[in-house]
Design a protein around this motif. Sequence first.
Motif, PDB file in Angstrom:
ATOM      1  N   THR A 140       0.599  -1.055  -0.176  1.00 22.75           N
ATOM      2  CA  THR A 140      -0.101   0.246   0.632  1.00 22.75           C
ATOM      3  C   THR A 140       0.404   1.709  -0.009  1.00 22.75           C
ATOM      4  O   THR A 140       0.372   2.371  -0.740  1.00 22.75           O
ATOM      5  CB  THR A 140      -1.027   0.132   0.815  1.00 22.75           C
ATOM      6  N   SER A 141       1.919   1.451   0.678  1.00 21.72           N
ATOM      7  CA  SER A 141       2.846   1.996   1.092  1.00 21.72           C
ATOM      8  C   SER A 141       3.864   2.818  -0.889  1.00 21.72           C
ATOM      9  O   SER A 141       3.482   4.147  -0.653  1.00 21.72           O
ATOM     10  CB  SER A 141       3.572   2.122   1.441  1.00 21.72           C
ATOM     11  N   GLY A 142       4.210   1.410  -1.206  1.00 19.46           N
ATOM     12  CA  GLY A 142       4.363   1.716  -2.738  1.00 19.46           C
ATOM     13  C   GLY A 142       3.753   1.758  -3.500  1.00 19.46           C
ATOM     14  O   GLY A 142       4.062   3.112  -4.492  1.00 19.46           O
ATOM     15  N   ALA A 143       2.445   1.373  -3.763  1.00 18.10           N
ATOM     16  CA  ALA A 143       1.579   1.304  -4.674  1.00 18.10           C
ATOM     17  C   ALA A 143       0.226   2.692  -4.741  1.00 18.10           C
ATOM     18  O   ALA A 143       0.152   3.790  -5.484  1.00 18.10           O
ATOM     19  CB  ALA A 143       0.844   0.086  -5.332  1.00 18.10           C
ATOM     20  N   ALA A 144      -0.042   3.224  -3.659  1.00 15.38           N
ATOM     21  CA  ALA A 144      -1.015   3.266  -3.066  1.00 15.38           C
ATOM     22  C   ALA A 144      -0.901   5.197  -2.643  1.00 15.38           C
ATOM     23  O   ALA A 144      -0.804   6.042  -3.268  1.00 15.38           O
ATOM     24  CB  ALA A 144      -2.312   2.914  -2.210  1.00 15.38           C
ATOM     25  N   LEU A 145       0.565   4.978  -1.799  1.00 14.38           N
ATOM     26  CA  LEU A 145       0.479   6.211  -1.327  1.00 14.38           C
ATOM     27  C   LEU A 145       1.582   7.150  -2.432  1.00 14.38           C
ATOM     28  O   LEU A 145       0.669   7.892  -2.056  1.00 14.38           O
ATOM     29  CB  LEU A 145       1.056   6.003   0.204  1.00 14.38           C
ATOM     30  N   SER A 146       2.826   6.306  -2.707  1.00 18.07           N
ATOM     31  CA  SER A 146       3.503   7.001  -3.448  1.00 18.07           C
ATOM     32  C   SER A 146       3.193   6.523  -4.341  1.00 18.07           C
ATOM     33  O   SER A 146       3.063   7.848  -5.548  1.00 18.07           O
ATOM     34  CB  SER A 146       4.431   6.364  -3.310  1.00 18.07           C
ATOM     35  N   GLY A 147       2.327   6.109  -5.499  1.00 18.44           N
ATOM     36  CA  GLY A 147       1.603   5.763  -6.283  1.00 18.44           C
ATOM     37  C   GLY A 147       0.796   7.581  -6.700  1.00 18.44           C
ATOM     38  O   GLY A 147       1.224   8.189  -7.997  1.00 18.44           O
ATOM     39  N   THR A 148      -0.062   7.667  -5.804  1.00 22.80           N
ATOM     40  CA  THR A 148      -1.253   8.648  -5.750  1.00 22.80           C
ATOM     41  C   THR A 148      -0.320   9.467  -5.485  1.00 22.80           C
ATOM     42  O   THR A 148      -1.168  10.787  -6.139  1.00 22.80           O
ATOM     43  CB  THR A 148      -2.233   8.706  -4.938  1.00 22.80           C
ATOM     44  N   ALA A 149       0.927   9.546  -4.456  1.00 28.20           N
ATOM     45  CA  ALA A 149       1.633  11.231  -4.046  1.00 28.20           C
ATOM     46  C   ALA A 149       1.750  11.769  -5.768  1.00 28.20           C
ATOM     47  O   ALA A 149       2.583  12.633  -5.710  1.00 28.20           O
ATOM     48  CB  ALA A 149       2.671  10.617  -3.331  1.00 28.20           C
ATOM     49  N   THR A 150       2.702  10.999  -6.924  1.00 35.40           N
ATOM     50  CA  THR A 150       2.702  10.859  -7.609  1.00 35.40           C
ATOM     51  C   THR A 150       1.759  11.812  -8.923  1.00 35.40           C
ATOM     52  O   THR A 150       2.184  11.111 -10.273  1.00 35.40           O
ATOM     53  CB  THR A 150       4.277  10.021  -7.838  1.00 35.40           C
ATOM     54  N   PHE A 151       0.771  11.319  -8.454  1.00 32.23           N
ATOM     55  CA  PHE A 151      -0.388  11.397  -9.732  1.00 32.23           C
ATOM     56  C   PHE A 151      -0.325  10.069 -10.728  1.00 32.23           C
ATOM     57  O   PHE A 151      -0.661  10.547 -12.004  1.00 32.23           O
ATOM     58  CB  PHE A 151      -0.646  12.281 -10.062  1.00 32.23           C
ATOM     59  N   ALA A 152      -0.551   8.876 -10.838  1.00 26.19           N
ATOM     60  CA  ALA A 152       0.282   7.450 -10.842  1.00 26.19           C
ATOM     61  C   ALA A 152      -1.439   7.065 -11.634  1.00 26.19           C
ATOM     62  O   ALA A 152      -1.943   7.132  -9.793  1.00 26.19           O
ATOM     63  CB  ALA A 152       1.540   6.649 -10.894  1.00 26.19           C
ATOM     64  N   LEU A 153      -1.368   7.185 -12.373  1.00 25.30           N
ATOM     65  CA  LEU A 153      -3.535   6.055 -11.968  1.00 25.30           C
ATOM     66  C   LEU A 153      -3.375   4.959 -11.460  1.00 25.30           C
ATOM     67  O   LEU A 153      -4.191   4.608 -11.217  1.00 25.30           O
ATOM     68  CB  LEU A 153      -3.814   6.340 -13.777  1.00 25.30           C
ATOM     69  N   GLY A 154      -2.407   4.218 -11.523  1.00 23.10           N
ATOM     70  CA  GLY A 154      -2.139   2.894 -10.864  1.00 23.10           C
ATOM     71  C   GLY A 154      -1.983   3.361  -9.415  1.00 23.10           C
ATOM     72  O   GLY A 154      -2.724   2.421  -8.980  1.00 23.10           O
ATOM     73  N   GLY A 155      -1.693   3.768  -9.402  1.00 19.62           N
ATOM     74  CA  GLY A 155      -1.815   4.371  -7.729  1.00 19.62           C
ATOM     75  C   GLY A 155      -3.004   4.819  -7.050  1.00 19.62           C
ATOM     76  O   GLY A 155      -3.649   4.862  -6.515  1.00 19.62           O
ATOM     77  N   VAL A 156      -3.628   5.432  -8.368  1.00 23.79           N
ATOM     78  CA  VAL A 156      -4.801   6.132  -7.428  1.00 23.79           C
ATOM     79  C   VAL A 156      -6.485   4.629  -7.677  1.00 23.79           C
ATOM     80  O   VAL A 156      -6.570   4.394  -6.564  1.00 23.79           O
ATOM     81  CB  VAL A 156      -5.846   7.392  -8.699  1.00 23.79           C
ATOM     82  N   ILE A 157      -5.424   3.840  -8.711  1.00 25.71           N
ATOM     83  CA  ILE A 157      -6.911   2.655  -8.939  1.00 25.71           C
ATOM     84  C   ILE A 157      -6.625   1.803  -7.612  1.00 25.71           C
ATOM     85  O   ILE A 157      -7.577   1.108  -7.013  1.00 25.71           O
ATOM     86  CB  ILE A 157      -6.366   1.979  -9.855  1.00 25.71           C
ATOM     87  N   VAL A 158      -5.173   1.492  -7.428  1.00 31.21           N
ATOM     88  CA  VAL A 158      -4.977   0.816  -6.114  1.00 31.21           C
ATOM     89  C   VAL A 158      -5.886   0.939  -4.944  1.00 31.21           C
ATOM     90  O   VAL A 158      -5.860   0.748  -4.327  1.00 31.21           O
ATOM     91  CB  VAL A 158      -3.601   0.860  -6.087  1.00 31.21           C
ATOM     92  N   MET A 159      -5.332   2.919  -4.900  1.00 31.75           N
ATOM     93  CA  MET A 159      -6.604   3.596  -3.138  1.00 31.75           C
ATOM     94  C   MET A 159      -7.800   2.951  -3.428  1.00 31.75           C
ATOM     95  O   MET A 159      -7.996   2.009  -2.077  1.00 31.75           O
ATOM     96  CB  MET A 159      -5.694   4.779  -3.424  1.00 31.75           C
ATOM     97  N   PHE A 160      -8.371   2.940  -4.366  1.00 31.44           N
ATOM     98  CA  PHE A 160      -9.563   2.784  -4.356  1.00 31.44           C
ATOM     99  C   PHE A 160     -10.014   1.624  -4.073  1.00 31.44           C
ATOM    100  O   PHE A 160     -10.880   0.948  -3.680  1.00 31.44           O
ATOM    101  CB  PHE A 160      -9.985   3.924  -5.995  1.00 31.44           C
ATOM    102  N   SER A 161      -9.158   0.586  -4.424  1.00 31.57           N
ATOM    103  CA  SER A 161      -9.724  -0.800  -4.381  1.00 31.57           C
ATOM    104  C   SER A 161      -9.322  -1.523  -3.342  1.00 31.57           C
ATOM    105  O   SER A 161      -9.942  -1.559  -2.839  1.00 31.57           O
ATOM    106  CB  SER A 161      -8.840  -1.360  -5.725  1.00 31.57           C
ATOM    107  N   ILE A 162      -8.383  -0.946  -2.085  1.00 38.01           N
ATOM    108  CA  ILE A 162      -7.639  -0.995  -1.373  1.00 38.01           C
ATOM    109  C   ILE A 162      -9.708  -0.448  -0.169  1.00 38.01           C
ATOM    110  O   ILE A 162      -9.317  -1.584   0.743  1.00 38.01           O
ATOM    111  CB  ILE A 162      -6.328  -0.780  -0.893  1.00 38.01           C
TER     112      ILE A 162
END
Length: 178
Positions: A140-162
């Motif tokens: 979660t910290s790598g995919a969701a937190l850092s991904g969302t912080a860098t505006f990566a679409l995958g990070g946003v998807i992971v965050m909403f999925s979690i």
Amino acid sequence: MSSEQTNIQEPKYINPYLGGVLLGLLVLATVFITGRGLGASGAVKSAVVTTSNTIAPKATEANAYMCQFLSDGHSPMNTWLVFESLGLLLGGILSGIVFGRMKKFRIDKGPQISNKKRLILALIGGALFGLGSQFGRGCTSGAALSGTATFALGGVIVMFSIFGTGYLVAYFFRKFWI
């Protein structure tokens, strides 16, 4: 209110809003300094590869996934993710000591569940989460937190999925906490 209830002290934690701001600043600093965000599953992977290589080096070298983390003269444990995870562990222990939460091991749970069942469910949940982090290419910290912080679409998807999955399954597990 009885005197028994007034003597119970709640554990001290950082203000959640301040903690969120500090975590955001930490992610920003990590991206700025290292070029990538936070994450812990890479450290676990390094530990697994190192352990496997110590116990069965030929099998580790023959494994298509694990062999990519092996190289001559460079240990998989010599990565900043391992030191980040050790820092998280030591920081948690230090925080527990400073704020008086290390006095006695405790298991947070609801009144309807035994300690044994809580620990078994925590182990199953942790194993599933670890497996999922490998399928998702990060925790979660790598995919969701850092991904969302860098505006990566995958990070946003992971965050909403979690969070979405958490809300969907919470109904079925609520009896363990109420």
